[in-house]
Design an enzyme around this catalytic site. Structure first.
Site, PDB file in Angstrom:
ATOM      1  N   HIS A  24      -3.588  -5.345 -12.617  1.00  0.00           N
ATOM      2  CA  HIS A  24      -4.862  -6.068 -12.512  1.00  0.00           C
ATOM      3  C   HIS A  24      -5.735  -5.913 -13.766  1.00  0.00           C
ATOM      4  O   HIS A  24      -6.839  -5.384 -13.737  1.00  0.00           O
ATOM      5  CB  HIS A  24      -5.606  -5.840 -11.198  1.00  0.00           C
ATOM      6  CG  HIS A  24      -5.942  -4.426 -10.795  1.00  0.00           C
ATOM      7  ND1 HIS A  24      -6.604  -3.551 -11.611  1.00  0.00           N
ATOM      8  CD2 HIS A  24      -5.747  -3.775  -9.633  1.00  0.00           C
ATOM      9  CE1 HIS A  24      -6.792  -2.417 -10.963  1.00  0.00           C
ATOM     10  NE2 HIS A  24      -6.269  -2.526  -9.762  1.00  0.00           N
ATOM     11  N   HIS A  78      -3.061   4.433   1.544  1.00  0.00           N
ATOM     12  CA  HIS A  78      -3.901   3.438   0.844  1.00  0.00           C
ATOM     13  C   HIS A  78      -3.179   2.094   0.911  1.00  0.00           C
ATOM     14  O   HIS A  78      -1.963   2.042   0.763  1.00  0.00           O
ATOM     15  CB  HIS A  78      -4.073   3.933  -0.604  1.00  0.00           C
ATOM     16  CG  HIS A  78      -4.770   3.021  -1.536  1.00  0.00           C
ATOM     17  ND1 HIS A  78      -5.838   2.232  -1.183  1.00  0.00           N
ATOM     18  CD2 HIS A  78      -4.564   2.782  -2.878  1.00  0.00           C
ATOM     19  CE1 HIS A  78      -6.255   1.558  -2.249  1.00  0.00           C
ATOM     20  NE2 HIS A  78      -5.490   1.866  -3.273  1.00  0.00           N
ATOM     21  N   GLU A  80      -3.743  -0.797  -1.014  1.00  0.00           N
ATOM     22  CA  GLU A  80      -3.677  -1.741  -2.145  1.00  0.00           C
ATOM     23  C   GLU A  80      -2.216  -2.200  -2.288  1.00  0.00           C
ATOM     24  O   GLU A  80      -1.281  -1.413  -2.085  1.00  0.00           O
ATOM     25  CB  GLU A  80      -4.197  -1.077  -3.438  1.00  0.00           C
ATOM     26  CG  GLU A  80      -4.457  -2.114  -4.518  1.00  0.00           C
ATOM     27  CD  GLU A  80      -5.315  -1.614  -5.694  1.00  0.00           C
ATOM     28  OE1 GLU A  80      -5.662  -0.417  -5.754  1.00  0.00           O
ATOM     29  OE2 GLU A  80      -5.627  -2.457  -6.551  1.00  0.00           O
ATOM     30  N   ASP A  82      -0.006  -2.589  -4.451  1.00  0.00           N
ATOM     31  CA  ASP A  82       1.031  -1.876  -5.214  1.00  0.00           C
ATOM     32  C   ASP A  82       1.720  -0.832  -4.335  1.00  0.00           C
ATOM     33  O   ASP A  82       2.806  -0.360  -4.661  1.00  0.00           O
ATOM     34  CB  ASP A  82       0.468  -1.237  -6.497  1.00  0.00           C
ATOM     35  CG  ASP A  82      -0.733  -0.349  -6.257  1.00  0.00           C
ATOM     36  OD1 ASP A  82      -1.616  -0.722  -5.476  1.00  0.00           O
ATOM     37  OD2 ASP A  82      -0.794   0.741  -6.863  1.00  0.00           O
ATOM     38  N   HIS A 145      -9.861   5.281  -4.087  1.00  0.00           N
ATOM     39  CA  HIS A 145     -10.853   4.404  -4.675  1.00  0.00           C
ATOM     40  C   HIS A 145     -11.117   3.167  -3.849  1.00  0.00           C
ATOM     41  O   HIS A 145     -11.855   2.279  -4.318  1.00  0.00           O
ATOM     42  CB  HIS A 145     -10.435   4.032  -6.118  1.00  0.00           C
ATOM     43  CG  HIS A 145      -9.229   3.124  -6.190  1.00  0.00           C
ATOM     44  ND1 HIS A 145      -9.256   1.970  -6.921  1.00  0.00           N
ATOM     45  CD2 HIS A 145      -8.023   3.161  -5.612  1.00  0.00           C
ATOM     46  CE1 HIS A 145      -8.092   1.358  -6.834  1.00  0.00           C
ATOM     47  NE2 HIS A 145      -7.332   2.061  -6.044  1.00  0.00           N
ATOM     48  N   ASP A 164      -3.570   7.585  -5.149  1.00  0.00           N
ATOM     49  CA  ASP A 164      -3.958   7.171  -6.505  1.00  0.00           C
ATOM     50  C   ASP A 164      -4.627   8.303  -7.308  1.00  0.00           C
ATOM     51  O   ASP A 164      -4.508   8.338  -8.545  1.00  0.00           O
ATOM     52  CB  ASP A 164      -4.938   5.996  -6.440  1.00  0.00           C
ATOM     53  CG  ASP A 164      -4.234   4.669  -6.199  1.00  0.00           C
ATOM     54  OD1 ASP A 164      -3.003   4.606  -6.352  1.00  0.00           O
ATOM     55  OD2 ASP A 164      -4.926   3.688  -5.865  1.00  0.00           O
ATOM     56  N   TYR A 192      -5.577   6.312 -17.078  1.00  0.00           N
ATOM     57  CA  TYR A 192      -5.653   5.831 -15.690  1.00  0.00           C
ATOM     58  C   TYR A 192      -7.063   6.062 -15.128  1.00  0.00           C
ATOM     59  O   TYR A 192      -7.666   5.170 -14.533  1.00  0.00           O
ATOM     60  CB  TYR A 192      -4.607   6.595 -14.875  1.00  0.00           C
ATOM     61  CG  TYR A 192      -4.494   6.204 -13.425  1.00  0.00           C
ATOM     62  CD1 TYR A 192      -3.535   5.296 -13.005  1.00  0.00           C
ATOM     63  CD2 TYR A 192      -5.310   6.785 -12.460  1.00  0.00           C
ATOM     64  CE1 TYR A 192      -3.408   4.958 -11.665  1.00  0.00           C
ATOM     65  CE2 TYR A 192      -5.198   6.451 -11.124  1.00  0.00           C
ATOM     66  CZ  TYR A 192      -4.239   5.535 -10.732  1.00  0.00           C
ATOM     67  OH  TYR A 192      -4.128   5.207  -9.411  1.00  0.00           O
ATOM     68  N   HIS A 225       1.375   7.523  -8.459  1.00  0.00           N
ATOM     69  CA  HIS A 225       1.811   6.924  -9.727  1.00  0.00           C
ATOM     70  C   HIS A 225       2.043   8.046 -10.741  1.00  0.00           C
ATOM     71  O   HIS A 225       1.246   8.988 -10.821  1.00  0.00           O
ATOM     72  CB  HIS A 225       0.735   6.002 -10.308  1.00  0.00           C
ATOM     73  CG  HIS A 225       0.365   4.851  -9.419  1.00  0.00           C
ATOM     74  ND1 HIS A 225       1.194   3.781  -9.190  1.00  0.00           N
ATOM     75  CD2 HIS A 225      -0.765   4.599  -8.709  1.00  0.00           C
ATOM     76  CE1 HIS A 225       0.593   2.918  -8.381  1.00  0.00           C
ATOM     77  NE2 HIS A 225      -0.591   3.397  -8.059  1.00  0.00           N
TER      78      HIS A 225
HETATM   79 FE1  FEO Z   1      -5.242   1.617  -5.539  1.00  0.00          FE
HETATM   80 FE2  FEO Z   1      -2.120   2.451  -6.648  1.00  0.00          FE
HETATM   81  O1  FEO Z   1      -3.436   1.420  -5.840  1.00  0.00           O
END
Ligand code: FEO
Length: 389
Positions: A24, A78, A80, A82, A145, A164, A192, A225
């Protein structure tokens, strides 16, 4: 496609996305990973899933440990995409699995996916789930987040699955901080943090203090990640510093230019800052990545932003960058707006407005008509020196 056993009976079963260059609008120049963790206990538990395009890779790893149809729980820390866009595919295979997540995550999941027929158990911070010899404790991470966010802690393993938080966008064969190198891991974590977590500095400070009070024993942090922290103190210390906007003796100069006039000012400002012994970074907005620029801004004591005026307006690449910067809410900087113009110095005024909105301590803006004269270049040099003092 080997899984990696990170603790006895706990496996990394994520995916490595070597090719992805955009998250993004965050330039991921070394790709990224989607981390997923499989806990083999009386109840087989998968913590977080991967992006849709990487489900097959993750499944290949899971299959080397267990039959994925035997997964009992899928913890969704989470939603999101991804992480959650691979969940529907996973649920088609792990048909009997119970999804465990917060109420907000449940609401969001059922907007993102068709959750008809899914068994979803809602938990909140402090709730526990016994999966055999292990107990999972959920930690509320609201707005860290996203509103749905939580983390999962395994007390028997002293392991925090932080999603995250503490992550990095870097693709690598190495799975641990020590393997990629602690300094390298901290660099990717900083990139990050600057691009994703910087606006949440206040909440991060609060959460770090809260978690400290819980007195959790943590000897490993496995984020969703990047590499896993075998040295959790290193990344916690770095987060404390970044959340306080502790600065280095560094001046960051960001500009774009039409006919090199704003560029000449940028170089003179850089010379001035350097003359006072500051570390200087200069970025051209159509040549450098915004992700790298804001990473340098995170711990700079001063910044200067320059733009020419075009069509009675700010130069578009500078306008875009200012929008990005405003959203990330850096704090505690001295700042200078500068640039050249032909008829009307609109661009510099626009930059000044944003610097004031960010509550930076600003110097008198520098505007020059057409091309900077020797006197104006000297003025730019002096302002650069001032930024470095
Ligand atoms: Fe907030 Fe890795 O997505």
């Amino acid at each position: 496609m080997k899984p990696v056993e990170i603790k006895d009976g706990i496996f990394w079963v994520g995916a490595i996305d070597w090719d992805e260059r955009d998250f993004h609008n965050f330039t991921t120049r070394r790709g990224l990973t989607y981390n997923s963790y499989l806990i083999v206990d009386e109840n087989v538990t998968l913590v977080d899933t991967v992006k849709h395009k990487s489900v097959r890779e993750s499944l290949d790893r899971i299959k080397k440990v267990v039959d994925p149809s035997q997964i009992d729980y899928i913890i969704v820390n989470h939603i999101e995409p991804d992480h959650s866009s691979g969940l529907p595919d996973m649920m088609r295979i792990a048909k009997e699995a119970t999804i465990v997540c917060t109420q907000r995550a449940k609401d969001g999941l059922c907007k993102y996916c068709d959750c008809d027929g899914w068994d979803i158990r809602v938990v909140k911070g402090g709730d526990e789930l016994k999966i055999g010899k292990r107990t999972l404790t959920f930690i509320d991470m609201t707005m860290l987040h996203w509103p749905d966010s939580m983390a999962t802690y395994l007390k028997e393993d002293k392991l925090l699955l932080s999603n995250d938080a503490f992550g990095q966008h870097v693709a690598s064969e190495e799975r641990f901080d020590e393997d990629i190198g602690i300094e390298e891991a901290l660099y990717w974590a900083k990139l990050y943090y600057a691009n994703i977590l910087m606006p949440l500095a206040g909440l991060i400070k609060k959460k770090l203090a809260e978690v400290q009070k819980l007195n959790l024993e943590i000897d490993m942090i496995a984020p969703s990640h990047g590499v896993i922290w075998k040295n959790p103190a290193k990344i916690i210390e770095a987060y404390s510093k970044w959340a306080e906007f502790e600065s280095e003796n560094k001046v960051v100069i960001v500009f774009d230019s039409m006919w090199h006039s704003t560029e000449k000012l940028a170089m003179a400002i850089a010379d001035g800052a350097g003359s006072e012994g500051a570390e200087v970074r200069v970025f051209h907005l159509r040549k450098d990545s915004w992700a790298d620029i804001v990473t340098e801004i995170l711990d700079a004591k001063s910044i200067a932003i320059g733009s020419p005026t075009i069509h009675n307006s700010i130069f578009p690449p500078v306008a875009g960058f200012l929008t990005y910067l405003k959203g990330l809410k850096p704090q505690k900087k001295r700042a200078l707006a500068f640039g050249s113009y032909g008829w009307n110095g609109v661009a510099v005024k626009e930059i000044q407005k944003v610097l004031e909105e960010l509550k930076f301590e600003t110097l008198e803006p520098l505007m020059v008509k057409f091309k900077p004269s020797e006197e104006e270049l000297q003025k730019a040099f002096e302002l650069g020196a001032e930024l470095a003092k």
